[in-house]
Design a protein around this motif. Sequence first.
Motif, short mmCIF file in Angstrom:
data_model
loop_
_atom_site.label_atom_id
_atom_site.label_comp_id
_atom_site.label_asym_id
_atom_site.label_seq_id
_atom_site.Cartn_x
_atom_site.Cartn_y
_atom_site.Cartn_z
N ASN A 169 -5.56 54.11 -85.43
CA ASN A 169 -6.30 54.40 -86.48
C ASN A 169 -7.57 53.42 -86.67
O ASN A 169 -8.51 54.11 -87.08
N GLU A 170 -7.28 52.14 -86.22
CA GLU A 170 -8.47 51.25 -86.34
C GLU A 170 -9.26 51.70 -85.47
O GLU A 170 -10.56 51.77 -85.63
N ILE A 171 -9.03 51.92 -84.16
CA ILE A 171 -10.05 52.07 -83.19
C ILE A 171 -10.72 53.63 -83.33
O ILE A 171 -12.12 53.52 -83.17
N LYS A 172 -10.19 54.28 -84.11
CA LYS A 172 -10.72 55.83 -84.18
C LYS A 172 -11.54 55.61 -85.49
O LYS A 172 -12.71 56.35 -85.38
N MET A 173 -11.57 54.74 -86.30
CA MET A 173 -12.38 54.54 -87.54
C MET A 173 -13.45 53.63 -87.04
O MET A 173 -14.45 54.01 -87.66
N TRP A 174 -13.23 52.63 -86.34
CA TRP A 174 -14.32 51.49 -86.25
C TRP A 174 -14.94 51.35 -84.71
O TRP A 174 -15.81 50.77 -84.71
N ASN A 175 -14.06 51.86 -83.96
CA ASN A 175 -14.57 51.82 -82.57
C ASN A 175 -15.16 50.48 -82.17
O ASN A 175 -16.21 50.22 -81.74
N PRO A 176 -14.10 49.65 -82.23
CA PRO A 176 -14.29 48.11 -82.12
C PRO A 176 -14.53 47.77 -80.51
O PRO A 176 -14.17 48.55 -79.35
N ARG A 177 -15.28 46.77 -80.08
CA ARG A 177 -15.34 46.33 -78.75
C ARG A 177 -14.36 45.62 -77.93
O ARG A 177 -14.08 45.90 -76.84
N GLY A 178 -13.50 45.25 -78.98
CA GLY A 178 -12.27 44.43 -78.49
C GLY A 178 -11.25 44.12 -79.55
O GLY A 178 -11.81 44.33 -80.75
N ILE A 179 -9.93 43.92 -79.29
CA ILE A 179 -9.20 43.43 -80.41
C ILE A 179 -8.30 42.39 -79.92
O ILE A 179 -8.15 41.94 -79.11
N ILE A 180 -8.39 41.38 -80.97
CA ILE A 180 -7.23 40.29 -80.77
C ILE A 180 -6.43 40.26 -81.94
O ILE A 180 -6.42 40.40 -82.95
N MET A 181 -5.12 40.36 -81.17
CA MET A 181 -3.84 40.43 -82.00
C MET A 181 -3.21 38.96 -81.97
O MET A 181 -3.09 38.37 -81.29
N VAL A 182 -3.03 38.64 -83.60
CA VAL A 182 -2.68 37.42 -83.94
C VAL A 182 -1.23 37.63 -84.25
O VAL A 182 -0.88 38.60 -84.80
N GLY A 183 -0.53 36.27 -84.59
CA GLY A 183 0.67 36.43 -85.17
C GLY A 183 1.76 35.58 -85.02
O GLY A 183 1.28 34.33 -84.34
N VAL A 184 2.95 35.72 -84.81
CA VAL A 184 4.03 34.55 -84.29
C VAL A 184 4.89 35.07 -83.05
O VAL A 184 4.93 36.40 -82.90
#
Length: 204
Positions: free
Chosen positions: A50-65
């Motif tokens: 959903n994020e990619i289709k809505m915002w068309n980002p250049r890259g994704i950084i996934m954070v967490g544990v």
Amino acid sequence: RGLGDVYKRQVAYSKNNTYFIGRFGAYNVIHVQSDMGAMNRDAVMTTVDNEIKMWNPRGIIMVGVAWGMNKGKQRIGDVLISKKILQYETAKISNGSTIPRGADTEAGGVLTNRFKSCMDWEYLLEDGKAAKKYMGTVLSGEKLLDDKNYRDKLHSSFPEAIGGEMEGAGLASVAMANNLYEWIIVKGICDCCLLYTSPSPRDP
């Protein structure tokens, strides 16, 4: 201007997702949170798609544990950075043997280079010592691991792995299906499958 500044950030909504819009250094960023794991309704695969289709980002950084693989070397608070994501649960079972068949997917080349070349980053742990960053193969699967013996089996099967988590394989699959090849996993070690002497943040 940080995302935590309630006077500066903007918020957008779409389907089951809430997006926080702000800046991180010189870059415009969108922050969205998924549920744990890859495949339920609000987990990473649907959230990222959903994020990619809505915002068309250049890259994704996934954070967490994440969980660490080497108690003698790694500490709670150290950071794992994925050069590769390896799906450890996908396998062939034949005549009592398990043969790994999970996808071994490289993270984005640009993001890998930028994190590798980040020389001035520092985060102090509770004992006053600086957290270390480890770059390498990160295992990914749907299991929430709190079992030393299972962790040891994974270490035997994948000795190159620096640790593991639950969402990276889903991110890699969805990002690449949308022709987005710049993604990376950056997660802090919160336990080593109950090997640490201090209580795990996952414990009640």
